[in-house]
Design a protein around this motif. Structure first.
Motif, PDB file in Angstrom:
ATOM      1  N   ARG A 126      -5.993  -0.571   8.377  1.00  0.00           N
ATOM      2  CA  ARG A 126      -5.885  -1.190   6.922  1.00  0.00           C
ATOM      3  C   ARG A 126      -5.383  -2.560   7.385  1.00  0.00           C
ATOM      4  N   SER A 175       0.156   4.878  -7.009  1.00  0.00           N
ATOM      5  CA  SER A 175       0.782   6.414  -6.486  1.00  0.00           C
ATOM      6  C   SER A 175       2.326   5.986  -6.215  1.00  0.00           C
ATOM      7  N   PHE A 202       0.894  -1.162  -0.028  1.00  0.00           N
ATOM      8  CA  PHE A 202      -0.097  -0.057   0.008  1.00  0.00           C
ATOM      9  C   PHE A 202       0.704   1.157  -0.178  1.00  0.00           C
ATOM     10  N   GLU A 203       0.308   2.374  -0.473  1.00  0.00           N
ATOM     11  CA  GLU A 203       1.098   3.487  -0.564  1.00  0.00           C
ATOM     12  C   GLU A 203       1.475   4.156   0.796  1.00  0.00           C
ATOM     13  N   ASP A 204       0.777   3.786   1.819  1.00  0.00           N
ATOM     14  CA  ASP A 204       1.375   4.065   3.351  1.00  0.00           C
ATOM     15  C   ASP A 204       2.442   3.268   3.550  1.00  0.00           C
ATOM     16  N   GLN A 258       0.361  -0.170  -4.965  1.00  0.00           N
ATOM     17  CA  GLN A 258      -0.477   0.824  -5.378  1.00  0.00           C
ATOM     18  C   GLN A 258      -0.029   1.949  -6.114  1.00  0.00           C
ATOM     19  N   ASP A 294       6.059   1.472   4.748  1.00  0.00           N
ATOM     20  CA  ASP A 294       7.260   1.876   4.914  1.00  0.00           C
ATOM     21  C   ASP A 294       8.016   1.327   3.698  1.00  0.00           C
ATOM     22  N   THR A 316       1.686  -2.143   5.233  1.00  0.00           N
ATOM     23  CA  THR A 316       1.236  -0.943   5.393  1.00  0.00           C
ATOM     24  C   THR A 316       1.504  -0.512   6.747  1.00  0.00           C
ATOM     25  N   GLN A 317       1.509   0.922   6.928  1.00  0.00           N
ATOM     26  CA  GLN A 317       1.687   1.230   8.431  1.00  0.00           C
ATOM     27  C   GLN A 317       0.182   1.584   9.047  1.00  0.00           C
ATOM     28  N   ARG A 318      -0.757   1.592   8.449  1.00  0.00           N
ATOM     29  CA  ARG A 318      -1.997   2.012   9.075  1.00  0.00           C
ATOM     30  C   ARG A 318      -2.469   0.463   9.740  1.00  0.00           C
ATOM     31  N   GLU A 367      -8.363  -0.505  -2.099  1.00  0.00           N
ATOM     32  CA  GLU A 367      -7.934  -1.505  -1.237  1.00  0.00           C
ATOM     33  C   GLU A 367      -9.158  -2.729  -1.762  1.00  0.00           C
TER      34      GLU A 367
END
Ligand code: NAP
Length: 482
Positions: A423, A298, A263-265, A296, A267, A418-420, A398
């Protein structure tokens, strides 16, 4: 070490309480050279039948030992493996081809599995159920299922055999082990460790020979009460059909087609490091290998550039060469399979970002390969590659990537980066896989269950579930108690 295995003499196998030279012989090939470096004795169906009979006769004494005593046997096996860790690792590298550092990690995990199940041996808990009817009491007992026919693959020749043998022995079941024909030597060393650990006679046997014959004896011999198999979904399906005749208990650890989702978030450094390990460890020949990467949109360009750069930097070579990260594939057919997947993808419009060819040297080497612009129906997007080859495709949402990840008959493992927390939680719940690894490229551990959803298998190994797989459940109803 290299002098231990010798193509001129035939290595006996441990069956019916003795080392036998058997009826035939099996050449063992070093995948980094393509040359035969050892020969192992093979046995026919009648010997497999007699091994099952011997194991059956040994069962009663073995099951009557306390879990603590069986656990001590397993600890002695663990010590015997650990004492010879270097020899085990070198043998794994020689017959399987994997880099020596990875073979050492396989031996360390093997020792850990043996220690885990040594402890689990005394935890085959049943339960006491409160009575529903006056004058009655109810117990639920957990008892060993009986003689186990264990069938192992070649990709982790030692640890996957032990993932079966250790819990079966811990539960009180004798074992007849069939290793993969490509990698029987790790199993020979395992028998030596078992012999050194002084188990009661008849509790463990090794049978090397024709897979279909051994499989037929396991499925048709009523004294073999359970089959535990790791290998391809196709063979698992055949075994399931054959085992149906006697409603034989079956555990199946089958093929995988793991998605890895970035995912774009995420690390980025962790995602790169861990997805490279998830893809390329064991030269891509792992059932939980990340088989397709979804990134993702982006961050797609940035991620692909960095991933390709690191893939190009991976050192390819024989497993004993220093700092090697990618070894040979197991055989020539595996190289052909990888080439066919590349050809198929390219014919459908894919671009080769790096690799894509066999290496011009003896042995079965294939370049670490990254493909982009790969259409959804390309073979490498729908089938296991079992090679250092990965398609990377972009996604937007997602929901879209969860649907793509789950769009397969397999369900062994999945990776997400992901870092979320929200998510990670949501996607981990939505993915149809027996293991979901979040920001982690090497998720398997002794203490947690391992196995597949959908056509990736049935049952679980490791964890507390690993022991369960070799236990039957019995209800004892006590009446007239007052
Ligand atoms: P395979 O061809 O299915 O062989 C696995 C084992 O089954 C070998 O010992 C093989 O013996 C034996 N076998 C073959 N045909 C048989 C038959 N008719 N009856 C009984 N046994 C039979 O698979 P592989 O190529 O060795 O291993 C790769 C596959 O295993 C991949 O699909 C991978 O994903 C899967 N795998 C799954 C897990 C997991 O935990 N889910 C772990 C590792 C690998 P021979 O070698 O003598 O043919």
């Amino acid at each position: 070490m290299s002098e231990r295995w010798n193509p001129q003499s035939v290595q006996p196998i441990w069956v019916n309480n003795e080392w036998v030279t058997g009826e035939g012989e099996l050449p063992v090939v070093d995948p980094s050279t393509g040359e035969v470096f050892a020969r192992v004795a093979t046995v026919g169906r009648s010997v497999v039948q007699s091994a099952i009979g011997t194991a059956f006769r040994a069962w009663d004494a073995w099951r009557r030992l306390t879990g603590r005593e069986r656990g001590r046997c397993l600890l002695r096996i663990a010590d015997a493996v650990d004492r010879r860790a270097d020899e085990f690792a070198r043998t794994i590298t020689r017959e399987n081809g994997k880099p020596l550092a990875q073979a050492r990690a396989e031996v360390a995990m093997t020792v850990d599995h043996l220690q885990w199940f040594a402890e689990e041996a005394r935890r085959a808990y049943g339960r006491v159920v409160p009575q529903q009817v006056a004058g009655k009491r109810h117990l639920v007992l957990r008892q060993p299922v009986g003689v186990v026919g264990a069938i192992a693959p070649w990709n982790f020749p030692l640890v996957l055999a032990v993932r079966k043998a250790a819990p079966a022995l811990a539960a009180g079941c004798p074992v007849v082990l069939k290793p993969a024909s490509a990698t029987p030597l790790s199993a020979v060393l395992l028998c030596e460790a078992i012999e050194a650990a002084d188990l009661p006679p008849g509790v463990f046997h090794l049978v090397v020979g024709t897979a279909a014959e051994i499989g037929a004896e396991f499925t048709q011999n009523p004294l073999c009460r359970k089959i535990t198999f790791t290998g391809s979904t196709a063979v698992g399906r055949e075994l399931m059909r054959a085992a149906g005749e006697q409603i034989k208990k079956l555990s199946l650890e089958l093929g995988g087609h793991a998605p890895a989702i970035v995912f774009e978030d995420a690390d980025l450094e962790i995602a790169l490091q861990q997805s490279l390990i998830a893809k390329f460890r064991n030269t891509g020949q792992s059932c939980i290998a990340a088989n397709r990467l979804y990134v993702q949109r982006s961050i797609f360009g940035t991620f692909v550039d960095a991933f390709v750069e690191r893939t190009k930097a991976l050192k390819v070579g024989g497993g004993f060469e220093p700092d090697v990260e990618i070894g040979p594939l197991i055989d020539a057919a595996a190289v052909e399979h990888a080439l066919a997947q590349v050809e198929d993808a390219v014919a459908q419009g894919a671009q080769i970002a790096c690799g894509g060819r066999r290496l011009d040297r003896p042995g079965f080497f294939f370049e670490p390969t990254v493909l982009t612009d790969v259409p959804r129906h390309a073979q490498c997007m729908t089938e296991e590659s079992f090679a250092p080859l990965v398609p990377i495709v972009p996604f937007d949402t997602e929901e879209e990537v969860i649907a793509a990840a789950n769009d397969t008959e397999y369900g062994l493992a999945a990776y997400l980066f992901t870092q979320r927390l929200d998510r990670a939680w949501r996607v981990a719940e939505a993915l149809e896989a027996g293991t979901v690894a979040v920001n982690d490229g090497v998720p398997a551990v002794s203490c947690c269950p391992f196995g597949g959803f959908k056509q990736s298998g049935m049952g679980r190994e490791l964890g507390t579930e690993g022991l369960d797989a070799f236990l039957e459940t019995k209800h004892v109803s006590l009446g007239n108690i007052g």
